[in-house]
Design a protein around this motif. Sequence first.
Motif, PDB file in Angstrom:
ATOM      1  N   HIS A 137      -9.065  -6.720  -5.299  1.00 36.93           N
ATOM      2  CA  HIS A 137      -9.552  -5.390  -5.825  1.00 36.93           C
ATOM      3  C   HIS A 137      -9.813  -5.780  -7.424  1.00 36.93           C
ATOM      4  N   LEU A 138      -8.919  -6.608  -8.261  1.00 35.86           N
ATOM      5  CA  LEU A 138      -9.185  -6.778  -9.539  1.00 35.86           C
ATOM      6  C   LEU A 138     -10.239  -7.987  -9.610  1.00 35.86           C
ATOM      7  N   GLU A 139     -10.492  -8.667  -8.995  1.00 34.46           N
ATOM      8  CA  GLU A 139     -11.630  -9.670  -8.984  1.00 34.46           C
ATOM      9  C   GLU A 139     -13.011  -8.978  -8.653  1.00 34.46           C
ATOM     10  N   GLN A 140     -12.848  -7.814  -7.864  1.00 37.52           N
ATOM     11  CA  GLN A 140     -14.048  -6.885  -7.739  1.00 37.52           C
ATOM     12  C   GLN A 140     -14.350  -5.734  -8.498  1.00 37.52           C
ATOM     13  N   GLY A 141     -13.264  -5.617  -9.515  1.00 39.65           N
ATOM     14  CA  GLY A 141     -13.275  -4.272 -10.592  1.00 39.65           C
ATOM     15  C   GLY A 141     -13.193  -3.266 -10.009  1.00 39.65           C
ATOM     16  N   VAL A 142     -12.345  -2.822  -8.674  1.00 39.38           N
ATOM     17  CA  VAL A 142     -12.369  -1.700  -8.368  1.00 39.38           C
ATOM     18  C   VAL A 142     -11.045  -1.232  -8.001  1.00 39.38           C
ATOM     19  N   ASN A 143     -10.364   0.099  -7.754  1.00 40.69           N
ATOM     20  CA  ASN A 143      -9.315   0.586  -7.405  1.00 40.69           C
ATOM     21  C   ASN A 143      -8.935   0.016  -6.029  1.00 40.69           C
ATOM     22  N   VAL A 144      -7.478  -0.177  -5.812  1.00 41.16           N
ATOM     23  CA  VAL A 144      -6.961  -0.558  -4.561  1.00 41.16           C
ATOM     24  C   VAL A 144      -7.322   0.400  -3.505  1.00 41.16           C
ATOM     25  N   PRO A 145      -7.541  -0.180  -2.355  1.00 41.64           N
ATOM     26  CA  PRO A 145      -7.933   0.814  -1.009  1.00 41.64           C
ATOM     27  C   PRO A 145      -6.686   1.493  -0.530  1.00 41.64           C
ATOM     28  N   MET A 146      -6.735   2.626  -0.313  1.00 43.37           N
ATOM     29  CA  MET A 146      -5.374   3.309   0.499  1.00 43.37           C
ATOM     30  C   MET A 146      -5.852   4.143   1.566  1.00 43.37           C
ATOM     31  N   TYR A 147      -4.880   4.018   2.550  1.00 44.95           N
ATOM     32  CA  TYR A 147      -5.431   4.765   3.887  1.00 44.95           C
ATOM     33  C   TYR A 147      -4.237   5.400   4.350  1.00 44.95           C
ATOM     34  N   ARG A 148      -4.446   6.469   5.270  1.00 50.89           N
ATOM     35  CA  ARG A 148      -3.625   7.125   5.842  1.00 50.89           C
ATOM     36  C   ARG A 148      -3.428   6.503   7.408  1.00 50.89           C
ATOM     37  N   THR A 149      -2.203   6.378   7.640  1.00 49.64           N
ATOM     38  CA  THR A 149      -2.007   5.634   9.093  1.00 49.64           C
ATOM     39  C   THR A 149      -1.368   6.524  10.228  1.00 49.64           C
ATOM     40  N   THR A 150      -1.180   5.994  11.173  1.00 47.78           N
ATOM     41  CA  THR A 150      -0.678   6.439  12.232  1.00 47.78           C
ATOM     42  C   THR A 150       0.969   6.355  12.257  1.00 47.78           C
ATOM     43  N   LEU A 151       1.360   5.668  11.030  1.00 44.12           N
ATOM     44  CA  LEU A 151       3.051   5.436  11.218  1.00 44.12           C
ATOM     45  C   LEU A 151       3.561   6.958  10.657  1.00 44.12           C
ATOM     46  N   LYS A 152       4.632   7.582  11.208  1.00 49.88           N
ATOM     47  CA  LYS A 152       4.855   8.849  10.722  1.00 49.88           C
ATOM     48  C   LYS A 152       6.280   8.686  10.002  1.00 49.88           C
ATOM     49  N   CYS A 153       6.296   9.619   8.737  1.00 53.41           N
ATOM     50  CA  CYS A 153       7.562   9.645   7.978  1.00 53.41           C
ATOM     51  C   CYS A 153       8.428  10.222   8.745  1.00 53.41           C
ATOM     52  N   LEU A 154       9.739  10.346   8.501  1.00 53.08           N
ATOM     53  CA  LEU A 154      10.726  11.133   8.634  1.00 53.08           C
ATOM     54  C   LEU A 154      10.755  12.461   7.853  1.00 53.08           C
ATOM     55  N   GLY A 155      10.612  13.647   8.692  1.00 50.85           N
ATOM     56  CA  GLY A 155      10.405  15.057   7.778  1.00 50.85           C
ATOM     57  C   GLY A 155      11.744  15.681   7.307  1.00 50.85           C
ATOM     58  N   ALA A 156      11.334  16.449   6.448  1.00 52.16           N
ATOM     59  CA  ALA A 156      12.473  17.265   5.767  1.00 52.16           C
ATOM     60  C   ALA A 156      11.887  18.692   5.454  1.00 52.16           C
ATOM     61  N   THR A 157      12.421  19.417   6.235  1.00 52.85           N
ATOM     62  CA  THR A 157      11.900  20.931   6.193  1.00 52.85           C
ATOM     63  C   THR A 157      10.312  20.949   6.248  1.00 52.85           C
ATOM     64  N   ARG A 158       9.853  21.426   5.599  1.00 47.63           N
ATOM     65  CA  ARG A 158       8.295  21.625   5.468  1.00 47.63           C
ATOM     66  C   ARG A 158       7.705  20.275   5.157  1.00 47.63           C
ATOM     67  N   PHE A 159       8.214  19.435   4.571  1.00 51.30           N
ATOM     68  CA  PHE A 159       7.716  18.217   4.089  1.00 51.30           C
ATOM     69  C   PHE A 159       7.666  17.167   5.232  1.00 51.30           C
TER      70      PHE A 159
END
Length: 271
Positions: A137-159
């Motif tokens: 990403h630095l070689e190409q002069g762009v921001n790093v790519p980020m993706y939502r996944t199907t991996l789930k976080c452990l929840g806490a109330t509404r979060f």
Amino acid sequence: MFTRQRPESQTRPQEARARFRGGLVATTSGWSHGYVQANLVSVPARHAIALRRFAVRNPQACPLLDVVGPGRYRTELAFGADLRRDLPVYRVWQKGELVAERTDVADLWGTDLVTFLTGCTFTFEPFLERAGIPLRHLEQGVNVPMYRTTLKCLGATRFRGPVVVSMRPVPAAMADHAAAITGDMPYAHGAPVHIGRPAAIGIRDLAKPDFGDPVWLHDGDVPVFWACGVTLQEAVVKAKLPFAITHAPGHMLITDRRAKINDTGEIRLLR
């Protein structure tokens, strides 16, 4: 072509923050080599305990570095820093909707906002470079790519919500070395959560990141995915809080804390 000698890599954290406070807009990958970078999420105090619980339950995606008490905008991680002004870009949210992107949120900083600072993968990038591992990403002069996944976080109330990952293409022969280096930096998300097939974690098209920019793989590269601090932001957005402030993905707080290998970091209490 990216080189390790670009001026931003040698910029001291205080100077970097001053430039951002002065209005400079830039992604912070490649800035201030050797110093810890941090994500920022600020929420009303009544939601802080639950959000802290969410972070503690998901330490790889949300490694807590500091929790700054209601209305305060200073952190011991960065001497003299103003959390309302010293990041390049902030996002303002109302009921889960993005309502503004700003370079200064001082006028929106309520007396009950509690701010969470969590680790960022930008911290470990100079260690990869020193090992000869390219950062496309630095070689190409762009921001790093980020993706939502199907991996789930452990929840806490509404979060609750998915693990968000950042992706860096790495030559296949170097992938295990990259994993070993970053595995010794848990405060910067640690080892990758996945190497290889994007579809295995629910990513359909690498060319269409949910945040950041596409990065093109070279022949022989494999995609390597690390947990990303945008995970905490996504949990806040999904919770549809009446108000929240976050960093814009890729636009971090550069702290005065030195990055180290084999550093477990620490969680600071509300104050």
